[in-house]
Every structure is written in structure tokens, then in C-alpha cells.
Design a protein around this motif. Structure first.
Motif, PDB file in Angstrom:
ATOM      1  N   ILE A  53       0.848  -1.192   0.000  1.00 36.28           N
ATOM      2  CA  ILE A  53       0.000   0.000   0.000  1.00 36.28           C
ATOM      3  C   ILE A  53       0.880   1.236   0.000  1.00 36.28           C
ATOM      4  O   ILE A  53       1.936   1.273   0.645  1.00 36.28           O
ATOM      5  CB  ILE A  53      -0.952   0.036   1.219  1.00 36.28           C
ATOM      6  CG1 ILE A  53      -1.854   1.273   1.139  1.00 36.28           C
ATOM      7  CG2 ILE A  53      -0.200  -0.049   2.524  1.00 36.28           C
ATOM      8  CD1 ILE A  53      -2.969   1.288   2.170  1.00 36.28           C
ATOM      9  N   SER A  81      -7.910   3.785 -10.636  1.00 35.05           N
ATOM     10  CA  SER A  81      -6.980   3.031  -9.794  1.00 35.05           C
ATOM     11  C   SER A  81      -7.010   1.551 -10.164  1.00 35.05           C
ATOM     12  O   SER A  81      -8.053   0.900 -10.127  1.00 35.05           O
ATOM     13  CB  SER A  81      -7.353   3.193  -8.314  1.00 35.05           C
ATOM     14  OG  SER A  81      -6.528   2.382  -7.509  1.00 35.05           O
ATOM     15  N   THR A  82      -5.842   1.031 -10.515  1.00 37.69           N
ATOM     16  CA  THR A  82      -5.747  -0.372 -10.900  1.00 37.69           C
ATOM     17  C   THR A  82      -6.246  -1.295  -9.793  1.00 37.69           C
ATOM     18  O   THR A  82      -6.920  -2.291 -10.054  1.00 37.69           O
ATOM     19  CB  THR A  82      -4.285  -0.731 -11.243  1.00 37.69           C
ATOM     20  OG1 THR A  82      -3.843   0.118 -12.303  1.00 37.69           O
ATOM     21  CG2 THR A  82      -4.169  -2.185 -11.687  1.00 37.69           C
ATOM     22  N   PHE A  83      -5.925  -0.947  -8.556  1.00 36.61           N
ATOM     23  CA  PHE A  83      -6.316  -1.791  -7.430  1.00 36.61           C
ATOM     24  C   PHE A  83      -7.431  -1.147  -6.606  1.00 36.61           C
ATOM     25  O   PHE A  83      -7.559  -1.398  -5.405  1.00 36.61           O
ATOM     26  CB  PHE A  83      -5.105  -2.080  -6.547  1.00 36.61           C
ATOM     27  CG  PHE A  83      -4.032  -2.854  -7.250  1.00 36.61           C
ATOM     28  CD1 PHE A  83      -4.183  -4.207  -7.499  1.00 36.61           C
ATOM     29  CD2 PHE A  83      -2.887  -2.220  -7.710  1.00 36.61           C
ATOM     30  CE1 PHE A  83      -3.207  -4.924  -8.172  1.00 36.61           C
ATOM     31  CE2 PHE A  83      -1.904  -2.926  -8.386  1.00 36.61           C
ATOM     32  CZ  PHE A  83      -2.062  -4.287  -8.620  1.00 36.61           C
ATOM     33  N   GLY A  84      -8.225  -0.309  -7.244  1.00 36.46           N
ATOM     34  CA  GLY A  84      -9.331   0.335  -6.542  1.00 36.46           C
ATOM     35  C   GLY A  84     -10.296  -0.688  -5.959  1.00 36.46           C
ATOM     36  O   GLY A  84     -10.657  -1.663  -6.609  1.00 36.46           O
ATOM     37  N   CYS A  86      -9.621  -2.670  -3.456  1.00 36.08           N
ATOM     38  CA  CYS A  86      -8.902  -3.727  -2.733  1.00 36.08           C
ATOM     39  C   CYS A  86      -8.710  -3.276  -1.286  1.00 36.08           C
ATOM     40  O   CYS A  86      -8.053  -2.269  -1.022  1.00 36.08           O
ATOM     41  CB  CYS A  86      -7.552  -3.998  -3.385  1.00 36.08           C
ATOM     42  SG  CYS A  86      -6.569  -5.238  -2.540  1.00 36.08           S
ATOM     43  N   GLY A  89      -4.865  -3.865   1.732  1.00 32.06           N
ATOM     44  CA  GLY A  89      -3.846  -2.875   2.074  1.00 32.06           C
ATOM     45  C   GLY A  89      -4.325  -1.872   3.097  1.00 32.06           C
ATOM     46  O   GLY A  89      -3.673  -1.666   4.136  1.00 32.06           O
TER      47      GLY A  89
END
Length: 216
Positions: A53, A81-84, A86, A89
């Protein structure tokens, strides 16, 4: 630098990826110097390495500059955001920060940092090769020189030999590397924020032994 930025209306960005979230004894390193940044980036300490993160934080003034109409609640800074979404983190980060607060780790970092530097200064009185000791909190360095007056650095292979000797005694330390050829001569220390007095003494004891082995 801050005065220059304010004078010419330039935004000030502080990178706290390494020294943020408690490493220097305060939540952020810039707080040691009375600086008020416009942007702060952070990563490693946010979740203490337990989850991937990183964050970019800004103030309301700068945040509002990204809005077409600051008075419209639906006009906000938009990103992709690619990891929006998630949550692993952020969950690890929140728990990590709770532990830092509940266990008073900022205070421990300050106290153990003082002990670390005191131990290194003591080593400096006995090892001519230590030219300087510096740092804040549990983020310290010991510069190795062949001549204290000229500050001539020792050979990088000797610095790495000290690191290797410490590792052989079960203590992991670092050293500046890939910065400037021939000038990577500083031993780097960043013990865990939960380090105890005995942990600090073990680290500096290993350095003492290593310096004696490499430099006599």
C-alpha cells in the motif's frame, strides 16, 4: 526550500516513502523541521511491509484546485486506480497505525534512536574509521572514512565486508549503495520500531566486532 516555494507559489512535495509513519520518532520526518508540505507520499511504513500500500496525501487547498467547481459536492478529483476497491492494504495500514499508537511506538522509536546514536558515538571513540554518526529516530547512519580530517571514504568493498560480518553474527544492517561511485561508505541502521534496548545493543555490538575484524 519551503520559503522559496511559498515566495514563488510553487507546490512543495515531500517524499516520506522511507522515513514516514514513525521511522524518525514522529509520524512523518518533515514534522521534525516545521515544514508544511502541499503533497506527501508514503509507502513502506504505512503497513509496516505486511501489505502492499502507498498513499499520496494533500491538503484541502490543493485538493480543491482539481475541482471544476469547489462548491459542487459532485465535482471532485477523479482518478482510475488499478487496485481500486482492494481492502487488504488499507485494513493492514489501519491496524498497523493502531498498534503504533496503542503501543507508544513513536516514543519507543525516539528513545531507542537516542540509544542507537549514543552507542554509535561510543564506537566512534574507539574506531577511528567512523568519521560521522547522524540520524533521527531509528533511522541512522555511520560514515566510514580512511581519514577523519579529509573525510576520505573507505573502499566500498570494506563497507560491504562490515555488513557481511554483521550478518554472520545474526544482525542485518544496510549500507549506501548505487548512489555515487566511490562514495557509498555509510552504514545504515533502521531497526524495527518495537526494538528494545537489548536489540539495539546487539546491533551495535555486532558492528563493533565487524569493524575490529575488517579494520583492526
Amino acid at each position: 526550500m519551503q520559503d522559496i516555494c511559498r515566495r514563488y507559489d510553487i507546490l512543495l512535495h515531500i517524499d516520506e516513502v522511507v522515513c514516514g509513519v514513525g521511522r524518525t520518532g514522529k509520524w512523518f520526518g518533515y514534522q521534525n523541521f516545521g515544514i508544511e508540505p502541499d503533497f506527501v507520499t508514503m509507502a513502506k511504513g504505512v503497513a509496516s511491509g505486511y501489505a502492499a500500500i502507498s498513499c499520496t496525501v494533500t491538503n484541502e487547498k490543493v485538493f480543491n484546485l482539481f475541482k471544476d467547481d469547489p462548491s459542487d459536492p459532485l465535482s471532485f478529483f477523479r482518478d482510475i486506480s488499478t487496485f481500486g476497491g482492494c481492502v487488504a492494504g488499507p485494513a493492514a495500514a489501519l491496524e498497523n497505525m493502531r498498534i503504533i499508537e496503542d503501543e507508544n511506538l513513536l516514543e519507543n522509536t525516539t528513545l531507542m534512536g537516542e540509544r542507537l546514536r549514543a552507542n554509535l558515538w561510543e564506537l566512534q571513540t574507539r574506531h577511528e574509521v567512523i568519521g560521522d554518526v547522524r540520524g533521527a529516530g531509528l533511522f541512522c547512519g555511520a560514515e566510514l572514512v580512511s581519514n577523519r580530517h579529509t573525510k576520505e571514504p573507505v573502499e566500498e568493498k570494506q563497507v560491504q565486508a562490515v555488513v557481511a560480518a554483521c550478518l554472520a553474527n545474526g544482525v542485518i544492517i544496510g549500507a549506501t549503495n548505487r548512489s555515487l561511485p566511490g562514495l557509498n561508505n555509510t552504514l545504515c541502521f533502521s531497526p524495527a520500531l518495537i526494538a528494545s534496548a537489548s536489540d539495539i545493543d546487539e546491533v551495535t555490538g555486532a558492528v563493533d566486532t565487524a569493524l575490529t575484524k575488517v579494520f583492526g
